[in-house]
Design an enzyme around this catalytic site. Sequence first.
Site, PDB file in Angstrom:
ATOM      1  N   GLN A  14       0.785  -1.192  -0.061  1.00 29.17           N
ATOM      2  CA  GLN A  14       0.145   0.000  -0.191  1.00 29.17           C
ATOM      3  C   GLN A  14       0.830   1.326   0.096  1.00 29.17           C
ATOM      4  OE1 GLN A  14      -2.655  -1.296   3.468  1.00 29.17           O
ATOM      5  NE2 GLN A  14      -4.022  -0.200   2.044  1.00 29.17           N
TER       6      GLN A  14
ATOM      7  N   CYS B 292     -10.595   0.013   3.831  1.00 30.70           N
ATOM      8  CA  CYS B 292      -9.009   0.157   3.623  1.00 30.70           C
ATOM      9  C   CYS B 292      -8.679   1.456   3.202  1.00 30.70           C
ATOM     10  CB  CYS B 292      -9.113  -0.952   2.268  1.00 30.70           C
ATOM     11  SG  CYS B 292      -7.318  -1.193   1.499  1.00 30.70           S
ATOM     12  N   LEU B 293      -7.353   1.717   3.723  1.00 32.47           N
ATOM     13  CA  LEU B 293      -6.971   2.962   3.346  1.00 32.47           C
ATOM     14  C   LEU B 293      -6.501   2.851   1.892  1.00 32.47           C
ATOM     15  CD1 LEU B 293      -4.247   3.558   6.192  1.00 32.47           C
ATOM     16  CD2 LEU B 293      -6.647   4.648   6.026  1.00 32.47           C
TER      17      LEU B 293
ATOM     18  N   GLU C 152      -4.783  -7.854   6.007  1.00 35.01           N
ATOM     19  CA  GLU C 152      -3.293  -7.266   5.819  1.00 35.01           C
ATOM     20  C   GLU C 152      -2.574  -8.109   4.776  1.00 35.01           C
ATOM     21  OE1 GLU C 152      -3.221  -4.195   5.504  1.00 35.01           O
ATOM     22  OE2 GLU C 152      -4.600  -3.777   7.039  1.00 35.01           O
TER      23      GLU C 152
ATOM     24  N   HIS D 150      -3.251  -8.399   1.310  1.00 39.40           N
ATOM     25  CA  HIS D 150      -2.450  -7.367   0.584  1.00 39.40           C
ATOM     26  C   HIS D 150      -1.120  -7.763   0.008  1.00 39.40           C
ATOM     27  CE1 HIS D 150      -4.839  -3.723   0.671  1.00 39.40           C
ATOM     28  NE2 HIS D 150      -5.175  -3.825   1.884  1.00 39.40           N
TER      29      HIS D 150
HETATM   30 NI    NI Z   1      -6.355  -2.613   3.308  1.00 39.43          NI
END
Ligand code: NI
Length: 170
Positions: A51, A91-92, A134, A137
Amino acid sequence: MAILDVVNYPDERLRQPCTPVEAVDGEVRALIDDMLETMYSQGGIGLAAPQVDRRLRLLVMDTSEGRDRPLALVNPEILEARGQQEGEEGCLSLPGVYETVVRAAEITVGYRDRDGGEHREGFSDLDARCIQHEIDHLDGKLFVDYLSRLKRNRLRKKLEKEKRLQAAPA
Ligand code: NI
């Protein structure tokens, strides 16, 4: 420490698999600290390396109410998973999007910490949900991948519309 830029969906960089961290050295510790600062600045409870545009198997999190229990998981691996829980996730990398996702209720995770120490630890409830989100991701997977095709199409149209509105001249 520094606040890093967060990569937003549907950027393809979020889809690339990550490689294990070879050694928890000063560079990795600096990245962990920057990721924590970035996560706190955005009000998130978890953040994974891809991310912030790093293809490493590394995540940070803090699910505490006081926002004072930072945790870094290097090369995390789910060794056991038990039960089921259903809950809303955000989610960011997808600001403003919240959807219900089914996850394992309890997990046992193997990982290294910020000092390179090895752990085998059990997590449940929100901690378990956060870690599963996470780790996804790190495998190039996003929580919206669990939605039905219909819901995902609706979401994509909504995000495209928002993008057009942002791009339109004032
Ligand atoms: Ni996320």
